[in-house]
Design a protein around this motif. Structure first.
Motif, mmCIF file in Angstrom:
data_model
loop_
_atom_site.group_PDB
_atom_site.id
_atom_site.type_symbol
_atom_site.label_atom_id
_atom_site.label_comp_id
_atom_site.label_asym_id
_atom_site.label_seq_id
_atom_site.Cartn_x
_atom_site.Cartn_y
_atom_site.Cartn_z
ATOM 1 N N GLY A 121 -23.554 16.337 59.981
ATOM 2 C CA GLY A 121 -23.268 15.865 61.362
ATOM 3 C C GLY A 121 -24.176 15.966 62.475
ATOM 4 O O GLY A 121 -23.951 15.769 63.572
ATOM 5 N N MET A 122 -25.188 16.587 62.000
ATOM 6 C CA MET A 122 -26.309 17.040 63.382
ATOM 7 C C MET A 122 -26.774 15.987 63.944
ATOM 8 O O MET A 122 -26.703 16.179 65.174
ATOM 9 C CB MET A 122 -27.344 17.969 62.431
ATOM 10 N N HIS A 123 -27.031 14.938 63.402
ATOM 11 C CA HIS A 123 -27.603 13.762 64.158
ATOM 12 C C HIS A 123 -26.697 13.497 65.391
ATOM 13 O O HIS A 123 -27.121 13.084 66.347
ATOM 14 C CB HIS A 123 -28.135 12.761 63.353
ATOM 15 N N SER A 124 -25.508 13.190 64.844
ATOM 16 C CA SER A 124 -24.522 12.559 65.658
ATOM 17 C C SER A 124 -24.153 13.724 66.785
ATOM 18 O O SER A 124 -23.812 13.380 67.846
ATOM 19 C CB SER A 124 -23.178 12.170 65.069
ATOM 20 N N LEU A 125 -24.308 15.037 66.436
ATOM 21 C CA LEU A 125 -23.745 15.883 67.343
ATOM 22 C C LEU A 125 -24.931 15.935 68.542
ATOM 23 O O LEU A 125 -24.636 16.089 69.730
ATOM 24 C CB LEU A 125 -23.874 17.382 66.660
ATOM 25 N N LEU A 126 -26.156 16.005 68.203
ATOM 26 C CA LEU A 126 -27.159 16.108 68.955
ATOM 27 C C LEU A 126 -27.245 14.704 70.020
ATOM 28 O O LEU A 126 -27.474 15.010 71.222
ATOM 29 C CB LEU A 126 -28.731 15.925 68.478
ATOM 30 N N LYS A 127 -26.802 13.461 69.575
ATOM 31 C CA LYS A 127 -26.518 12.371 70.475
ATOM 32 C C LYS A 127 -25.381 12.432 71.263
ATOM 33 O O LYS A 127 -25.585 12.278 72.288
ATOM 34 C CB LYS A 127 -26.248 11.337 69.233
ATOM 35 N N PHE A 128 -24.534 13.241 70.667
ATOM 36 C CA PHE A 128 -23.155 13.274 71.571
ATOM 37 C C PHE A 128 -23.564 14.287 72.723
ATOM 38 O O PHE A 128 -23.026 14.127 73.733
ATOM 39 C CB PHE A 128 -22.141 13.906 70.632
ATOM 40 N N MET A 129 -24.349 15.279 72.573
ATOM 41 C CA MET A 129 -24.917 16.205 73.687
ATOM 42 C C MET A 129 -25.814 15.830 74.349
ATOM 43 O O MET A 129 -26.330 16.436 75.211
ATOM 44 C CB MET A 129 -25.207 17.606 72.784
ATOM 45 N N THR B 242 -24.789 20.095 77.293
ATOM 46 C CA THR B 242 -24.381 18.715 77.454
ATOM 47 C C THR B 242 -24.534 18.401 78.712
ATOM 48 O O THR B 242 -25.461 17.235 78.951
ATOM 49 C CB THR B 242 -22.996 18.265 76.788
ATOM 50 N N SER B 243 -24.055 19.142 79.839
ATOM 51 C CA SER B 243 -24.540 18.456 81.031
ATOM 52 C C SER B 243 -25.757 18.929 81.418
ATOM 53 O O SER B 243 -26.229 17.936 82.326
ATOM 54 C CB SER B 243 -23.326 19.685 81.912
ATOM 55 N N LEU B 244 -26.395 19.772 80.919
ATOM 56 C CA LEU B 244 -27.968 20.005 81.259
ATOM 57 C C LEU B 244 -28.616 18.863 80.822
ATOM 58 O O LEU B 244 -29.657 18.463 81.124
ATOM 59 C CB LEU B 244 -28.158 21.414 80.838
ATOM 60 N N ASN B 245 -28.523 18.616 79.464
ATOM 61 C CA ASN B 245 -29.253 17.638 78.800
ATOM 62 C C ASN B 245 -29.617 16.291 79.555
ATOM 63 O O ASN B 245 -30.473 15.435 79.501
ATOM 64 C CB ASN B 245 -28.868 17.137 77.301
ATOM 65 N N ILE B 246 -28.415 16.024 80.388
ATOM 66 C CA ILE B 246 -28.493 14.629 81.162
ATOM 67 C C ILE B 246 -29.941 14.798 82.116
ATOM 68 O O ILE B 246 -30.364 13.716 82.620
ATOM 69 C CB ILE B 246 -27.289 14.583 82.061
ATOM 70 N N LEU B 247 -30.153 16.213 82.503
ATOM 71 C CA LEU B 247 -31.183 16.207 83.634
ATOM 72 C C LEU B 247 -32.644 16.093 83.059
ATOM 73 O O LEU B 247 -33.397 16.016 83.970
ATOM 74 C CB LEU B 247 -30.781 17.707 84.334
ATOM 75 N N SER C 2 -25.673 18.172 88.533
ATOM 76 C CA SER C 2 -26.012 19.485 89.196
ATOM 77 C C SER C 2 -26.699 20.406 88.436
ATOM 78 O O SER C 2 -25.809 21.076 87.594
ATOM 79 C CB SER C 2 -25.043 19.910 89.918
ATOM 80 N N TYR C 3 -28.117 20.788 88.636
ATOM 81 C CA TYR C 3 -28.576 21.940 87.532
ATOM 82 C C TYR C 3 -27.811 23.340 88.138
ATOM 83 O O TYR C 3 -27.564 24.317 87.360
ATOM 84 C CB TYR C 3 -29.932 22.172 87.962
ATOM 85 N N PHE C 4 -27.688 23.682 89.570
ATOM 86 C CA PHE C 4 -26.879 24.740 90.229
ATOM 87 C C PHE C 4 -25.605 24.842 89.596
ATOM 88 O O PHE C 4 -25.336 26.050 89.191
ATOM 89 C CB PHE C 4 -26.622 24.598 91.525
ATOM 90 N N LEU C 5 -24.744 24.047 89.463
ATOM 91 C CA LEU C 5 -23.422 24.208 88.637
ATOM 92 C C LEU C 5 -23.594 24.399 87.407
ATOM 93 O O LEU C 5 -22.687 25.176 86.885
ATOM 94 C CB LEU C 5 -22.609 22.815 89.057
ATOM 95 N N SER C 6 -24.582 23.958 86.583
ATOM 96 C CA SER C 6 -24.625 24.169 85.193
ATOM 97 C C SER C 6 -25.042 25.486 85.025
ATOM 98 O O SER C 6 -24.505 26.324 84.205
ATOM 99 C CB SER C 6 -25.854 23.417 84.654
ATOM 100 N N CYS C 7 -25.928 26.143 86.115
ATOM 101 C CA CYS C 7 -26.200 27.467 85.879
ATOM 102 C C CYS C 7 -24.962 28.516 86.328
ATOM 103 O O CYS C 7 -24.971 29.564 85.874
ATOM 104 C CB CYS C 7 -27.378 27.943 86.951
ATOM 105 N N MET C 8 -23.893 27.942 87.130
ATOM 106 C CA MET C 8 -23.137 28.700 87.622
ATOM 107 C C MET C 8 -21.671 28.618 86.501
ATOM 108 O O MET C 8 -20.860 29.524 86.787
ATOM 109 C CB MET C 8 -22.427 28.266 88.923
#
Length: 446
Positions: A113-121, A259-264, A410-416
């Motif tokens: 399931g790793m390939h799908s998980l990395l895509k999902f993230m 996951t939120s961070l990977n978007i950045l 928001s990178y700041f919110l990811s850090c918080m």
């Protein structure tokens, strides 16, 4: 060596117990930290981001295994304490069978399931290939992780905590050598770091096994000891699964943040990775305090010394708050400069983001202390569900913040996300403490 924590000054006893645990925790961190340093310095920022993007997945897998192996060997310690050596060996054989089965299942599930998980993230395309190679090697080495964690847990159940630490130090040093060979000499990149980690962990497991064969006759199992026993398995899993899930709850929350961070993109991921490694070194003292309080409270509740438990919490508070203040100041004012250990390029882009991360963490170390100390301390008093609920509260706090951070990019919110989770869990744990102390007073009829 057995330590009697029911007598003597609580602060001195807690300090003496936590310092070796702290050293062991730091060496445990060296596995991932050395990978991060060498990959970041010799391969580059994108390779560092590739390793960092899988960190939460690694934590999910290894954390669950650590909790499981610790939990299923609790019964081993109980049988030893009761002097039932034959039954003690049966629990060891049962624990080995359970671990083998879990390893097979977890290896298959994670690799399929790793390939799908990395895509999902939302793993960025420019680091996806190396990230996938790195984590697949880690998943393929689950057996090596289980071998060391299980045998180390069994040795600790027999009262031997120093030998696993020695082998862990050897493995950490070996990991450094292999990282340099695989990455610098053979140019294997991030996958080389994964191979170094798996091989080093396997060596530490084999060393534990050889030590048991040569120096621990109490653990020499007969054919009958290897027979699977359902009644033992039920009691072992009843303790092991909740302990594994406690780690998993935290890991799931950090996966949401990842996951939120990977978007950045790769640079924020690299900065967040470097910042988290810096944080992990400074916060291992809180993990050690939590371990010490669990043992301290367990022994004193067994001795019906509830007031001494209260004294232990007060002593731990003094240690934890003073350390949190000192470590917080270092992180806030100088923490960002530690990133030079990990980063080899793009300093102007990455350094300010590392500074944001360590400042967010540094201002909230007292709640992190409370989470570690009081959650483990309450577990040591015999309560299981309540501490797990604080983990759920932490998951909600981290998850909600991560979702908002993802929506706002928001990178700041990811850090918080983690600091907010610590505050939410701390509020709940403070209420739990007063409830547990009152409830325990009734149970002990004091």
């Amino acid at each position: 060596m057995r330590t009697d924590m029911t007598v003597g000054k609580p602060m001195k006893i807690i300090l003496n117990f936590m310092i070796p645990v702290f050293i062991g925790n730091v060496f445990q961190q060296l596995y991932s930290m050395v990978d991060t340093i060498i990959v970041g310095k010799f391969v580059g920022t994108k390779a560092l981001a590739a390793v960092g993007s899988t960190g939460t997945i690694t934590f999910l897998i290894i954390g669950f295994l650590l909790g499981l192996t610790t939990g299923i060997t609790v019964l081993t310690s109980q049988k030893l304490g009761a002097g039932k050596m034959q039954e003690m060996r049966q629990t060891v054989g049962n624990a080995a069978i359970i671990s083998i089965v879990v390893s097979i299942i977890l290896t298959a599930m994670s690799m399929l399931g790793m390939h799908s998980l990395l895509k999902f993230m939302n793993t960025p395309d420019d680091i996806f290939g190396e990230a996938y190679q790195y984590i697949m090697i880690i998943c393929g080495g689950i057996f090596a992780q289980v071998l060391y964690n299980l045998l180390a847990s069994i040795l600790r159940a027999l009262g031997n905590s120093k030998t696993p630490l020695y082998f862990l130090i050897i493995a950490a040093l070996l990991n450094i050598v292999l990282d340099l060979v695989f990455i610098v000499v053979f140019h294997m990149g991030a996958p080389g770091a994964a191979w170094a980690t798996v091989i080093s962990q396997g060596v530490s497991g084999v060393l534990c096994l050889l030590y048991i064969i040569r120096a621990v006759p109490e653990l020499h199992l007969t054919r009958d000891d290897w027979r699977f026993r359902k009644n033992l398995a039920f009691n072992q899993i009843r303790v092991g699964i909740p302990m594994g899930l406690q780690y998993s709850i935290t890991a799931i929350g950090t996966m949401m943040v990842q996951t939120s961070l990977n978007i950045l993109g790769s640079y924020p991921i690299a900065a967040f990775t470097a910042g988290s490694k810096i944080e992990n070194i400074f916060t291992q003292a809180f993990v050690a305090i939590g371990t010490a309080m669990s043992t301290f409270n367990a022994q004193n509740i067994g001795a019906r010394k509830l007031e001494r438990v209260r004294q232990g919490f007060r002593a731990a508070d003094m240690i934890g708050v003073v350390y949190a203040a000192a470590a917080g100041l270092v992180l806030i004012f100088w923490g960002k400069y530690f990133c030079y250990l990990f980063i080899s390029d793009s300093f102007d882009t990455v350094l300010p983001m590392v500074d944001t991360y360590v400042k967010c963490v540094g201002m909230f170390l007292v709640p992190l202390y409370v989470v570690n100390c009081y959650r483990n301390g309450i577990q040591g008093m015999g309560y299981g569900v309540l501490p797990m609920m604080s983990g759920v509260a932490e998951l909600l706090g981290r998850g909600v913040t991560a979702v908002i951070a993802s929506g706002r990019k928001s990178y700041f919110l990811s850090c918080m996300a983690s600091p907010i989770a610590w505050v939410v869990a701390t509020v709940l744990l403070i209420f739990m403490y007063f409830f547990v102390m009152k409830d325990m007073k009734k149970k002990l009829c004091l």
